[in-house]
Design a protein around this motif. Sequence first.
Motif, PDB file in Angstrom:
ATOM      1  N   PHE A   1      81.481  64.686 -22.180  1.00 16.70           N
ATOM      2  CA  PHE A   1      81.875  63.907 -23.348  1.00 16.70           C
ATOM      3  C   PHE A   1      82.982  64.624 -24.099  1.00 16.70           C
ATOM      4  O   PHE A   1      83.340  65.760 -23.777  1.00 16.70           O
TER       5      PHE A   1
ATOM      6  N   ARG B   1      82.785  59.464 -30.349  1.00 12.80           N
ATOM      7  CA  ARG B   1      82.316  60.188 -29.180  1.00 12.80           C
ATOM      8  C   ARG B   1      82.561  59.354 -27.931  1.00 12.80           C
ATOM      9  O   ARG B   1      82.172  58.189 -27.868  1.00 12.80           O
TER      10      ARG B   1
ATOM     11  N   THR C   1      80.216  69.482 -20.940  1.00  9.39           N
ATOM     12  CA  THR C   1      79.142  68.673 -20.365  1.00  9.39           C
ATOM     13  C   THR C   1      78.170  68.252 -21.473  1.00  9.39           C
ATOM     14  O   THR C   1      78.251  68.748 -22.597  1.00  9.39           O
ATOM     15  N   ILE C   2      77.245  67.368 -21.116  1.00  8.76           N
ATOM     16  CA  ILE C   2      76.229  66.952 -22.097  1.00  8.76           C
ATOM     17  C   ILE C   2      75.066  67.939 -22.152  1.00  8.76           C
ATOM     18  O   ILE C   2      74.086  67.703 -22.863  1.00  8.76           O
TER      19      ILE C   2
END
Lengths: 272, 272
Positions: free
Chosen positions: B34, B91, B144-145
């Motif tokens: 993201f 986002r 990354t998440i």
Amino acid sequence: MTTIYSIINGDFIVKNEASILISDLSIQRGYGIFDYFRTINNQPVFLEDHLDRFFYSASELNLNVGLDRDQLKRLIQQLIEKNNIPDSGIRITLTGGYSEDDYSLAKPNLLITQTAFSFNTENFNNGIKLVTFEHQRQLPWIKTIDYLMAIRLQRFIKENKADDVLYYSQDTITECPRSNFFIVTQNDEVLTPGKNILRGITRKKILDFYELNVKETNISLKDIENAKEAFIASTTKNVLPVFEIDGKAIGDGKPGKLTSDIYKKIGGLKEQ
Amino acid sequence: MTTIYSIINGDFIVKNEASILISDLSIQRGYGIFDYFRTINNQPVFLEDHLDRFFYSASELNLNVGLDRDQLKRLIQQLIEKNNIPDSGIRITLTGGYSEDDYSLAKPNLLITQTAFSFNTENFNNGIKLVTFEHQRQLPWIKTIDYLMAIRLQRFIKENKADDVLYYSQDTITECPRSNFFIVTQNDEVLTPGKNILRGITRKKILDFYELNVKETNISLKDIENAKEAFIASTTKNVLPVFEIDGKAIGDGKPGKLTSDIYKKIGGLKEQ
């Protein structure tokens, strides 16, 4: 065609419509745990072991399951009856929930899904090839949803003409992303890593059966080269011989004697 | 009350109904990337930097954004116009998609959400307290998440009466889970870790502004004890002075001279 259902927070939802809001912390922050067990003839296999680990993982990530063990078992039983997929895999996932600020823990979401599954027994004779990669999974003792490295490595595995990756850290072997690793030494000792790994249920059954012979110990990259046999074990893979690691053969391209022996004892439990 | 929309794969969906199927690899395997940027008076802040990083992260995880940069910018612009939340955070998330076997990469899902957001400028004077924890994030250079460790540590942070955690690995400081870390030495050098971190956009702006004075270098736990000032920097936190680490004071409980200077130059850009 029969409709297959999933369960979201106790509600039965048609499987291919089952969804959660994108504010869930699994989507926002990769935060969740799960467990996975098989059913054979509509009977869950090693359910108590999987539930033990599921509740343990939830507790380790400060997630409240929201149901006690008996309630969860009843829900699983209802899904099995409703779907009637005799040979299947059932996955129970618990996520961080719908977070108001995309970061703070919320009320967890409990997802239960069922998919047809049975072993292809030919896999055992075909064996698999592994490629090693240096990586230590975070929080390895908890069955989290984190498979970031494993899925990123799908390309690496393919490029190396392997079937799966075998993690090591500082020269010590740990595990594959979704299975535990074992070797048989030239002295017929069966060894498996005991540290920095997920304690698989199939691994546990092997240790229980072979408690006098299987040792938990550090295995180095060098130990692999000298191994007589190697195999992996997991709920979905059962016991699978490893014929090659990093392009080097282990054994003679056929399942080894001890691997076959363990497969018969452990695999037999789950093949019926 | 105005309806707020999110975008899922190009479709505008009422925000609190925006959902994805639970077969998505973010939910199943924590797989996604993201980026997050602010808008001030409906103008995106440092959008090009954030898009650079977003496309880079996607590529590093073998995810296809499915839109080129201009298409993505148009979509963001449409969301800004439709929602009309002048001061906000936007986002953009890209997940592993609806996997058929819950493991193989699929067509990614692109999620865009917007939330009202503006700095509380009092935060700067209040400063924050950090507690250190030994942990190296996996794939730190990719956004990354994965915030599994950070969210698990929320309890640890609270128990230590801190506001956030500062990661270190083998005695070397790296970063906070959502911000970069800086110290000012007794010789008025501004230092920030350069390895095994996420390269934050606010950090980049500080390095660009202060390119003659800010150095990327290893910072040890001992260096922290000797620091004259310390601060963190991120899109959501701007520049925030650190008054305490592991219970030990840094400075005299007021924002230091250089921290204030950087805040004025960098923070000013984003406060308007």
